[in-house]
Design a protein around this motif. Sequence first.
Motif, PDB file in Angstrom:
ATOM      1  N   ALA A   1      -4.780   2.575   9.519  1.00 34.45           N
ATOM      2  CA  ALA A   1      -4.725   2.157   8.923  1.00 34.45           C
ATOM      3  C   ALA A   1      -4.973   3.010   7.836  1.00 34.45           C
ATOM      4  CB  ALA A   1      -5.711   2.086   8.712  1.00 34.45           C
ATOM      5  N   ARG A   2      -5.403   4.616   8.660  1.00 36.20           N
ATOM      6  CA  ARG A   2      -5.043   6.280   7.595  1.00 36.20           C
ATOM      7  C   ARG A   2      -3.633   6.357   7.695  1.00 36.20           C
ATOM      8  NH1 ARG A   2      -8.628   9.185   5.210  1.00 36.20           N
ATOM      9  NH2 ARG A   2      -7.284  10.783   4.226  1.00 36.20           N
ATOM     10  N   MET A   3      -1.955   5.725   8.407  1.00 30.39           N
ATOM     11  CA  MET A   3      -0.682   5.649   8.489  1.00 30.39           C
ATOM     12  C   MET A   3      -0.314   5.022   6.663  1.00 30.39           C
ATOM     13  SD  MET A   3       0.647   8.459  10.145  1.00 30.39           S
ATOM     14  CE  MET A   3       1.775   8.250   9.633  1.00 30.39           C
ATOM     15  N   ARG A   4      -0.778   4.467   6.680  1.00 30.22           N
ATOM     16  CA  ARG A   4      -0.740   2.807   5.614  1.00 30.22           C
ATOM     17  C   ARG A   4      -1.378   3.849   4.182  1.00 30.22           C
ATOM     18  NH1 ARG A   4      -2.495  -0.888   9.010  1.00 30.22           N
ATOM     19  NH2 ARG A   4      -0.780  -1.839   9.514  1.00 30.22           N
ATOM     20  N   ALA A   5      -2.552   4.500   4.726  1.00 31.30           N
ATOM     21  CA  ALA A   5      -3.637   5.191   3.396  1.00 31.30           C
ATOM     22  C   ALA A   5      -2.519   6.725   2.893  1.00 31.30           C
ATOM     23  CB  ALA A   5      -4.564   5.662   3.343  1.00 31.30           C
ATOM     24  N   ILE A   6      -1.573   7.310   3.981  1.00 35.76           N
ATOM     25  CA  ILE A   6      -1.170   8.678   3.256  1.00 35.76           C
ATOM     26  C   ILE A   6       0.199   7.789   3.125  1.00 35.76           C
ATOM     27  CG2 ILE A   6      -2.482   9.695   4.229  1.00 35.76           C
ATOM     28  CD1 ILE A   6      -0.032  10.421   6.486  1.00 35.76           C
ATOM     29  N   GLY A   7       0.902   6.804   3.193  1.00 33.57           N
ATOM     30  CA  GLY A   7       2.220   6.074   2.542  1.00 33.57           C
ATOM     31  C   GLY A   7       3.141   5.899   3.617  1.00 33.57           C
ATOM     32  N   ALA A   8       2.782   5.599   4.706  1.00 31.74           N
ATOM     33  CA  ALA A   8       3.323   5.537   5.990  1.00 31.74           C
ATOM     34  C   ALA A   8       4.016   4.238   5.888  1.00 31.74           C
ATOM     35  CB  ALA A   8       3.040   5.841   7.020  1.00 31.74           C
ATOM     36  N   PRO A   9       5.516   4.027   5.789  1.00 32.39           N
ATOM     37  CA  PRO A   9       5.906   2.042   6.172  1.00 32.39           C
ATOM     38  C   PRO A   9       5.550   1.628   7.682  1.00 32.39           C
ATOM     39  CG  PRO A   9       7.532   3.669   5.836  1.00 32.39           C
ATOM     40  CD  PRO A   9       6.160   4.356   5.692  1.00 32.39           C
TER      41      PRO A   9
ATOM     42  N   GLN B   1       0.844  -1.497  -0.004  1.00 31.85           N
ATOM     43  CA  GLN B   1       0.042   0.307   0.246  1.00 31.85           C
ATOM     44  C   GLN B   1       0.413   1.280   0.073  1.00 31.85           C
ATOM     45  OE1 GLN B   1      -2.774   0.322   2.841  1.00 31.85           O
ATOM     46  NE2 GLN B   1      -3.843   1.833   2.550  1.00 31.85           N
TER      47      GLN B   1
ATOM     48  N   GLU C   1       4.910  12.820   5.011  1.00 34.93           N
ATOM     49  CA  GLU C   1       5.270  11.130   4.664  1.00 34.93           C
ATOM     50  C   GLU C   1       5.545  11.332   2.723  1.00 34.93           C
ATOM     51  OE1 GLU C   1       5.289   8.405   5.772  1.00 34.93           O
ATOM     52  OE2 GLU C   1       4.959   8.679   7.928  1.00 34.93           O
TER      53      GLU C   1
END
Lengths: 251, 333
Positions: free
Chosen positions: B212-220, A74, A107
Amino acid sequence: MSPAALETKLLCKSFGALAVSSDINFTLERGARHALIGPNGAGKTSFVNLVTGVLKPTSGNIYLGGRDITPLPQALRVKLGLVRTFQISALFKRLTVLENVTLAIAEREGTANDILRPAGHRRAEIEEAFSLLEPLGLANEAMRPVTELAYGRQRMIEIAMALALKPQVLLLDEPAAGVPPGETGAIIDTIERLPAGIAVLFIEHDMELVFRVAKRITVLVQGAVLVEGPPAQIAADPKVREVYLGESHSQ
Amino acid sequence: MTAPAADAPDRKADIDAFARRHKFRWTEALPWAAAIACYFTFENYHALGAQIFATILFALSLDLLIGYAGIITLGHAAFFGVGAYAAGIMAANGFHEPLSGLVIAALAAGIAGFASGAIVLRTSGLTLLMQTLVVAALLQELANKWTSVTGGSDGLLGMKIDPVFGVFRFDLFGNTAYIYCLAVLFLGWLAARNLICSPFGRSLTGIRENAARMRAIGAPVERRKIIIYTISAALAGVSGALIAQTTALVGLGALSLGRSGELLIMLIIGGIGRLYGAFIGVPLYMIAQDRFAAVDPVFWYFWIGLFMIFDGVFARGGALGVIARRRGGSPPQ
């Protein structure tokens, strides 16, 4: 011919015997304003989850600007410009509006890996966050925690965060969901004013929004594409009326 | 829409305020002023003071995990123990220099944190809680069985520590230990404070609030969790090494569930996710423990239990949470 902004080929996802997506061939052109509609449980959000990498497809491929992104996690897809918002506001609720947006900018810039310097030193990122909030009319509330804002305003923060990531492709999952009728106008205006270069796919139940913004509509039923075309064609399609639009739109 | 001209000055003030939100405040000097004052006013309690400082560092490392990254654990003593044994084993085997002992302890605990974190951080919630507990239990059993190196249940004896910088000898009264632990705590605090104010630290808060939101803004997200787990483990290891060096003793208790749980209680009393919770909760708990142990050693846990119930009902968020609410309420950052 440059490749489509986003494309899926024979995309399938099933949980055991339950197929939530079956053989979805879908193309989102560059700069598109494309709506994905369908009755509840048609697999719209599953489609977004597959495309963004939250779910792994059972089979099929996903292409972003012609590049096969099917195996990518993702976070990498976001880095390539594939950005989404959520059906139910998924924000950092206890943090301020400004902090929500600066987290997204950090990010994008990769500064979020910086462990040494204080975040406040990135003044340009804070100014950029304000420049995103300003046109959405959120700048005056930038310093307040998200929870203190009305739900309609929170939906706008979702969009501000998505824009902070400088997307090529923007997936809006029911941007007007849960917003009181009087406030949907502001959301529609915001979507209409999105930069023309961004390809926008939005899932929506609000037909006013769909028919005002979308140049193209795809109807999903039981995990499969029923029909796709310009709004006028979709509105006139007897199959669509039957499964989805109901009597109110058929007169 | 309001006129942009009227907004412009406000905006600049907001940007300034946001850019300066992590500036040092005068209240942040209070713990250090208090620590220095106590050196002169409580001369008979330097040994206890040194233990308190080392434990504050331990609690601080736990706060980074629970309070900032939202990683819950009941096995943080694993890294405290690894650090304590690493420093202790070195000192008992002919390598007596204390500062390099701290470095080795940090490395050993950091490696243990990285290796176990890479596995257990795939889970979350109760599963994670159980996994962290199991890691500590495994290490404790290892220390118990490996008697030739660790001394087993008798504890590691025969440690010898050189003077700090070759000058300041560790004395019976804990004078050197007091300053030594305070200085190391200060450095650890600086590092931790710097970390949580950095963009990396902010992203940890984002992960705590909504992974989940961190993943959605591209955070590993997974990678960031492993990094902070490793850093936190290293800090806990330094804390263990401080206690090992200043008491010249390491026992199995260093790796125990009791140690992890007690630490969590201390942090909760002070306030989680506020950086200074450790500085309030640890002294409160350890000083009370010291006094109760002198007066009523058997009943000590009854009183702390009663206190925790009171704390849970009337003082949610710990001491700092109560203070923040009285001053208009800011959530942990």
